[in-house]
Design a protein around this motif. Structure first.
Motif, PDB file in Angstrom:
ATOM      1  N   GLN A   1     102.117  38.671  32.392  1.00 59.00           N
ATOM      2  CA  GLN A   1     100.677  38.739  32.715  1.00 59.00           C
ATOM      3  C   GLN A   1     100.362  37.719  33.811  1.00 59.00           C
ATOM      4  O   GLN A   1      99.711  36.715  33.566  1.00 59.00           O
ATOM      5  CB  GLN A   1      99.841  38.495  31.457  1.00 59.00           C
ATOM      6  N   THR A   2     100.854  38.018  34.999  1.00 62.48           N
ATOM      7  CA  THR A   2     100.787  37.065  36.102  1.00 62.48           C
ATOM      8  C   THR A   2      99.360  36.642  36.430  1.00 62.48           C
ATOM      9  O   THR A   2      99.073  35.448  36.570  1.00 62.48           O
ATOM     10  CB  THR A   2     101.458  37.647  37.370  1.00 62.48           C
ATOM     11  N   GLU A   3      98.449  37.605  36.534  1.00 61.98           N
ATOM     12  CA  GLU A   3      97.081  37.246  36.902  1.00 61.98           C
ATOM     13  C   GLU A   3      96.421  36.344  35.871  1.00 61.98           C
ATOM     14  O   GLU A   3      95.713  35.388  36.221  1.00 61.98           O
ATOM     15  CB  GLU A   3      96.251  38.515  37.113  1.00 61.98           C
ATOM     16  N   VAL A   4      96.662  36.620  34.593  1.00 55.06           N
ATOM     17  CA  VAL A   4      96.093  35.792  33.517  1.00 55.06           C
ATOM     18  C   VAL A   4      96.618  34.368  33.609  1.00 55.06           C
ATOM     19  O   VAL A   4      95.850  33.395  33.518  1.00 55.06           O
ATOM     20  CB  VAL A   4      96.428  36.393  32.130  1.00 55.06           C
ATOM     21  N   GLU A   5      97.922  34.211  33.793  1.00 54.61           N
ATOM     22  CA  GLU A   5      98.532  32.887  33.846  1.00 54.61           C
ATOM     23  C   GLU A   5      98.136  32.132  35.112  1.00 54.61           C
ATOM     24  O   GLU A   5      97.927  30.921  35.080  1.00 54.61           O
ATOM     25  CB  GLU A   5     100.058  32.996  33.754  1.00 54.61           C
ATOM     26  N   VAL A   6      98.020  32.859  36.218  1.00 59.23           N
ATOM     27  CA  VAL A   6      97.601  32.214  37.469  1.00 59.23           C
ATOM     28  C   VAL A   6      96.172  31.679  37.329  1.00 59.23           C
ATOM     29  O   VAL A   6      95.859  30.574  37.787  1.00 59.23           O
ATOM     30  CB  VAL A   6      97.698  33.202  38.656  1.00 59.23           C
ATOM     31  N   LYS A   7      95.324  32.436  36.672  1.00 59.84           N
ATOM     32  CA  LYS A   7      93.952  31.952  36.453  1.00 59.84           C
ATOM     33  C   LYS A   7      93.942  30.739  35.527  1.00 59.84           C
ATOM     34  O   LYS A   7      93.138  29.821  35.706  1.00 59.84           O
ATOM     35  CB  LYS A   7      93.089  33.087  35.882  1.00 59.84           C
ATOM     36  N   ARG A   8      94.842  30.735  34.542  1.00 60.67           N
ATOM     37  CA  ARG A   8      94.940  29.575  33.642  1.00 60.67           C
ATOM     38  C   ARG A   8      95.387  28.332  34.409  1.00 60.67           C
ATOM     39  O   ARG A   8      94.846  27.231  34.200  1.00 60.67           O
ATOM     40  CB  ARG A   8      95.922  29.891  32.509  1.00 60.67           C
ATOM     41  N   ILE A   9      96.352  28.494  35.289  1.00 64.70           N
ATOM     42  CA  ILE A   9      96.813  27.369  36.109  1.00 64.70           C
ATOM     43  C   ILE A   9      95.689  26.899  37.030  1.00 64.70           C
ATOM     44  O   ILE A   9      95.453  25.691  37.177  1.00 64.70           O
ATOM     45  CB  ILE A   9      98.048  27.778  36.947  1.00 64.70           C
ATOM     46  N   ALA A  10      94.971  27.859  37.637  1.00 72.25           N
ATOM     47  CA  ALA A  10      93.884  27.511  38.551  1.00 72.25           C
ATOM     48  C   ALA A  10      92.792  26.703  37.853  1.00 72.25           C
ATOM     49  O   ALA A  10      92.295  25.704  38.392  1.00 72.25           O
ATOM     50  CB  ALA A  10      93.288  28.781  39.159  1.00 72.25           C
ATOM     51  N   GLU A  11      92.419  27.119  36.651  1.00 68.40           N
ATOM     52  CA  GLU A  11      91.410  26.379  35.881  1.00 68.40           C
ATOM     53  C   GLU A  11      91.903  24.971  35.569  1.00 68.40           C
ATOM     54  O   GLU A  11      91.152  23.998  35.673  1.00 68.40           O
ATOM     55  CB  GLU A  11      91.086  27.123  34.575  1.00 68.40           C
ATOM     56  N   PHE A  12      93.160  24.871  35.196  1.00 75.59           N
ATOM     57  CA  PHE A  12      93.737  23.579  34.815  1.00 75.59           C
ATOM     58  C   PHE A  12      93.718  22.586  35.973  1.00 75.59           C
ATOM     59  O   PHE A  12      93.417  21.404  35.783  1.00 75.59           O
ATOM     60  CB  PHE A  12      95.172  23.785  34.318  1.00 75.59           C
ATOM     61  N   ILE A  13      94.055  23.053  37.177  1.00 72.36           N
ATOM     62  CA  ILE A  13      94.113  22.131  38.319  1.00 72.36           C
ATOM     63  C   ILE A  13      92.773  22.012  39.039  1.00 72.36           C
ATOM     64  O   ILE A  13      92.666  21.319  40.057  1.00 72.36           O
ATOM     65  CB  ILE A  13      95.223  22.530  39.315  1.00 72.36           C
ATOM     66  N   GLY A  14      91.748  22.674  38.495  1.00 71.61           N
ATOM     67  CA  GLY A  14      90.405  22.477  39.017  1.00 71.61           C
ATOM     68  C   GLY A  14      90.008  23.347  40.189  1.00 71.61           C
ATOM     69  O   GLY A  14      89.152  22.960  40.990  1.00 71.61           O
ATOM     70  N   CYS A  15      90.630  24.529  40.300  1.00 71.79           N
ATOM     71  CA  CYS A  15      90.211  25.437  41.371  1.00 71.79           C
ATOM     72  C   CYS A  15      90.138  26.857  40.844  1.00 71.79           C
ATOM     73  O   CYS A  15      90.840  27.751  41.306  1.00 71.79           O
ATOM     74  CB  CYS A  15      91.126  25.334  42.585  1.00 71.79           C
ATOM     75  N   GLY A  16      89.299  27.042  39.844  1.00 72.50           N
ATOM     76  CA  GLY A  16      89.144  28.350  39.218  1.00 72.50           C
ATOM     77  C   GLY A  16      88.629  29.413  40.176  1.00 72.50           C
ATOM     78  O   GLY A  16      88.032  29.112  41.208  1.00 72.50           O
ATOM     79  N   PHE A  17      88.843  30.664  39.799  1.00 72.32           N
ATOM     80  CA  PHE A  17      88.465  31.798  40.649  1.00 72.32           C
ATOM     81  C   PHE A  17      87.074  32.319  40.317  1.00 72.32           C
ATOM     82  O   PHE A  17      86.617  32.255  39.178  1.00 72.32           O
ATOM     83  CB  PHE A  17      89.458  32.954  40.463  1.00 72.32           C
ATOM     84  N   THR A  18      86.421  32.852  41.333  1.00 77.63           N
ATOM     85  CA  THR A  18      85.174  33.584  41.122  1.00 77.63           C
ATOM     86  C   THR A  18      85.375  35.057  41.486  1.00 77.63           C
ATOM     87  O   THR A  18      84.629  35.914  41.039  1.00 77.63           O
ATOM     88  CB  THR A  18      84.033  33.003  41.984  1.00 77.63           C
ATOM     89  N   GLU A  19      86.378  35.343  42.313  1.00 72.54           N
ATOM     90  CA  GLU A  19      86.645  36.710  42.753  1.00 72.54           C
ATOM     91  C   GLU A  19      88.007  37.183  42.247  1.00 72.54           C
ATOM     92  O   GLU A  19      89.025  36.557  42.516  1.00 72.54           O
ATOM     93  CB  GLU A  19      86.620  36.804  44.286  1.00 72.54           C
ATOM     94  N   GLU A  20      88.008  38.298  41.510  1.00 71.74           N
ATOM     95  CA  GLU A  20      89.262  38.852  41.003  1.00 71.74           C
ATOM     96  C   GLU A  20      90.193  39.279  42.138  1.00 71.74           C
ATOM     97  O   GLU A  20      91.411  39.210  42.016  1.00 71.74           O
ATOM     98  CB  GLU A  20      88.978  40.050  40.091  1.00 71.74           C
ATOM     99  N   GLU A  21      89.606  39.706  43.224  1.00 70.32           N
ATOM    100  CA  GLU A  21      90.417  40.167  44.357  1.00 70.32           C
ATOM    101  C   GLU A  21      91.298  39.039  44.888  1.00 70.32           C
ATOM    102  O   GLU A  21      92.437  39.254  45.293  1.00 70.32           O
ATOM    103  CB  GLU A  21      89.507  40.695  45.474  1.00 70.32           C
ATOM    104  N   GLU A  22      90.753  37.806  44.877  1.00 70.36           N
ATOM    105  CA  GLU A  22      91.531  36.651  45.336  1.00 70.36           C
ATOM    106  C   GLU A  22      92.785  36.468  44.489  1.00 70.36           C
ATOM    107  O   GLU A  22      93.861  36.174  45.007  1.00 70.36           O
ATOM    108  CB  GLU A  22      90.673  35.378  45.251  1.00 70.36           C
ATOM    109  N   VAL A  23      92.639  36.626  43.185  1.00 70.78           N
ATOM    110  CA  VAL A  23      93.771  36.476  42.273  1.00 70.78           C
ATOM    111  C   VAL A  23      94.841  37.508  42.599  1.00 70.78           C
ATOM    112  O   VAL A  23      96.026  37.187  42.739  1.00 70.78           O
ATOM    113  CB  VAL A  23      93.336  36.644  40.799  1.00 70.78           C
ATOM    114  N   ARG A  24      94.420  38.759  42.744  1.00 75.22           N
ATOM    115  CA  ARG A  24      95.370  39.840  43.019  1.00 75.22           C
ATOM    116  C   ARG A  24      96.093  39.628  44.346  1.00 75.22           C
ATOM    117  O   ARG A  24      97.294  39.901  44.469  1.00 75.22           O
ATOM    118  CB  ARG A  24      94.644  41.191  43.011  1.00 75.22           C
ATOM    119  N   GLU A  25      95.364  39.147  45.354  1.00 77.02           N
ATOM    120  CA  GLU A  25      95.974  38.909  46.670  1.00 77.02           C
ATOM    121  C   GLU A  25      97.053  37.836  46.596  1.00 77.02           C
ATOM    122  O   GLU A  25      98.135  37.984  47.186  1.00 77.02           O
ATOM    123  CB  GLU A  25      94.902  38.500  47.682  1.00 77.02           C
TER     124      GLU A  25
END
Length: 324
Positions: A232-256
């Motif tokens: 579940q790459t997108e889920v884990e990438v969002k978890r890492i992003a939140e942890f390091i303080g740069c969470g996503f607002t756009e799902e498209e950014e995650v997919r890219e």
């Protein structure tokens, strides 16, 4: 004395007298890739990387804003570097621009390897790195510089199933040091791996140190597994992003970012198919298969069982479980 090699980390020409004196007092074993590996603070290292660790421990000054990626060798280092580099630089280098640094630069040149840099360039000034500073290491939690432990910097630790990690390391070794590994049977390598006697080992202690650190201080250490990252790459990438303080607002950014940093995308790029890093390692050596469960192509059932039994023994009671 190490046998001749074109890879810096397997050589010993740059050793200081201080390192040579220390090495003479350390336990040593025949290694997979070098004539000998040495045990320091519970882990096994080449002479070169041991010197890099010593220099790092003395001189590295962590900042609260630092992000440090940690894992055992061959446990998703290239992928993790790519993902987190893209994460923290997504406004500076939008994926959609088509001009991303990852398209023309190997990930290992974008995220410095602490002990490697300190071996090759002991006077390197880490303060020149862009903010936030992003680095990686294979050091055990015990061996981290005190400034890392005492600061509020973030540590992202990636763990991989030991069978896949072993097989990846086995094939990597054949590329890095074909002469050293030619007469080293895989049965002997599995035995050494399970005893913890390989570069960066023991696997089990390394993982458990960071596993417990993540439980004790979840705001400082994030523990992720290679298998979940693949599943579940997108889920884990969002978890890492939140942890390091740069969470996503756009799902498209995650997919890219996920697409840009995928094994399929990175392995096809010319920069990752041709040439060498400054340390002598060919860039294509970092891209073999990147699969989960790929160990079955190399390990017999009996050898896989040896690693499984060791895993159950070492991780019993820790609450840590592996798929595959």
């Amino acid at each position: 004395m190490s046998s001749p090699s074109s890879v810096d980390y397997l050589r010993d020409e740059k050793l200081t007298q201080e390192t040579r004196d220390l090495i003479s007092s350390l336990p040593s074993e025949k290694g997979w890739l070098v004539s000998k590996i040495y045990q320091f603070q519970g882990c096994w290292h080449t002479e070169a990387l041991l010197q890099g660790i010593l220099t790092c421990q003395k001189h590295f000054e962590a900042k609260d804003s630092d992000i440090i990626l940690v894992n055992n060798p061959k446990s998703g280092t290239t992928w993790l570097k790519s993902l987190v580099f893209a994460l923290i630089n997504r406004h500076k280098f939008p994926v959609s621009s088509g001009k991303h640094p990852l398209l023309v630069t190997n990930p290992h040149l974008l995220v410095p390897f602490l002990e490697g840099v300190y071996y090759e360039s002991p006077d390197f000034d880490f303060s020149v790195l862009p903010f936030p500073r992003l680095m990686n290491t294979h050091m055990s939690h015990l061996s981290l510089p005190e400034s890392v432990k005492n600061s509020s910097c973030k540590i992202v630790y990636c763990c991989r199933n030991p069978k896949d990690m072993f097989v990846s390391l086995w094939h990597f070794g054949k590329k890095l040091a074909p002469q050293e590994t030619a007469d080293y049977p895989i049965e002997k390598a599995v035995e050494a791996f399970c005893q913890g006697k390989f570069i960066g080992g023991p696997f089990w202690d390394h993982v458990l140190e960071y596993w417990y650190a993540s439980l004790e201080n979840p705001n400082k250490v994030l523990f992720v597994t290679y298998e979940e990252l693949k599943k579940q790459t997108e889920v884990e990438v969002k978890r890492i992003a939140e942890f390091i303080g740069c969470g996503f607002t756009e799902e498209e950014e995650v997919r890219e970012i996920v697409k840009l940093c995928s094994f399929e995308s990175l392995s096809k790029l010319e920069v990752n198919r041709q040439g060498k890093l400054p340390n002598g390692i060919e860039t294509n050596a970092f891209f073999r298969k990147g699969e989960v469960g790929g160990w079955s192509d190399t390990l017999s059932e009996s050898l896989a069982e040896v690693i499984d039994r060791t895993t159950e023994d070492k991780f019993g009671g820790s609450g840590l479980r592996f798929s595959c």
